[in-house]
Design an enzyme around this catalytic site. Sequence first.
Site, PDB file in Angstrom:
ATOM      1  N   ARG A  59      28.781  48.100  95.724  1.00  0.00           N
ATOM      2  CA  ARG A  59      29.358  47.031  96.546  1.00  0.00           C
ATOM      3  C   ARG A  59      28.877  45.652  96.107  1.00  0.00           C
ATOM      4  O   ARG A  59      29.546  44.646  96.356  1.00  0.00           O
ATOM      5  CB  ARG A  59      29.089  47.305  98.032  1.00  0.00           C
ATOM      6  CG  ARG A  59      29.855  48.522  98.533  1.00  0.00           C
ATOM      7  CD  ARG A  59      29.549  48.859  99.980  1.00  0.00           C
ATOM      8  NE  ARG A  59      28.178  49.231 100.221  1.00  0.00           N
ATOM      9  CZ  ARG A  59      27.658  50.448 100.045  1.00  0.00           C
ATOM     10  NH1 ARG A  59      28.425  51.418  99.589  1.00  0.00           N
ATOM     11  NH2 ARG A  59      26.397  50.691 100.280  1.00  0.00           N
ATOM     12  N   GLU A  96      13.648  55.351 100.642  1.00  0.00           N
ATOM     13  CA  GLU A  96      13.024  55.861 101.858  1.00  0.00           C
ATOM     14  C   GLU A  96      12.852  57.385 101.759  1.00  0.00           C
ATOM     15  O   GLU A  96      11.809  57.931 102.057  1.00  0.00           O
ATOM     16  CB  GLU A  96      13.914  55.511 103.056  1.00  0.00           C
ATOM     17  CG  GLU A  96      13.149  54.909 104.193  1.00  0.00           C
ATOM     18  CD  GLU A  96      14.102  54.468 105.287  1.00  0.00           C
ATOM     19  OE1 GLU A  96      15.271  54.165 104.990  1.00  0.00           O
ATOM     20  OE2 GLU A  96      13.652  54.443 106.445  1.00  0.00           O
TER      21      GLU A  96
END
Length: 171
Positions: A59, A96
């Site tokens: 994106r 993460e």
Amino acid sequence: MERLRSKIRDIPDFPKPGIVFKDITPLLRDPAALHLAVQQLLHPFIGGNLTAVAGIEARGFIFGALVARELGLGFVPLRKPGKLPYDVRSIDYELEYGSAALEVHLDAVGKGDRVLIIDDLLATGGTAKASCELLESLGAEVAALAFVVELDFLKGREKLGPYPIHSLLNY
Ligand code: AMP
């Protein structure tokens, strides 16, 4: 900015349970919102001695290319592994959950370049920090980073230390 905020759609539990995905496709579909987002992203960097804009797959390519065009600069794609055809520099980094990697062409930037990095969203900052290190490893300077969305509670800004960060919408 509220006009932009209304064009970001929350998708709960995508791509996995517990993640609220910020979907920017309604913003992309609205010409006025897209124009506004691009103008706001580039505004602080007009006349800023930049030499290139780098966008993070995928994106970041959309906003990055539009910002580059508006600033009269070229565009550097930072891609997922195995996509770039010429010689590359790679960086592995921790997410993460799990790890990831980014690549850039060896001749994409070099000493004397001042690069603006663009992505749609700043979360933990791992991707953005890896992007900075990747460009710096080729001798370029990272002038700043700009994002449409920043998830404040993940403290990505702290991970990016001294780099100037510009974001349009904070959550
Ligand atoms: P991070 O490395 O944690 O800052 O993650 C940033 C990258 O993951 C960006 O390329 C984002 O597009 C994507 N990302 C992370 N979290 C989200 C989210 N909640 N919604 C949309 N994209 C996300």
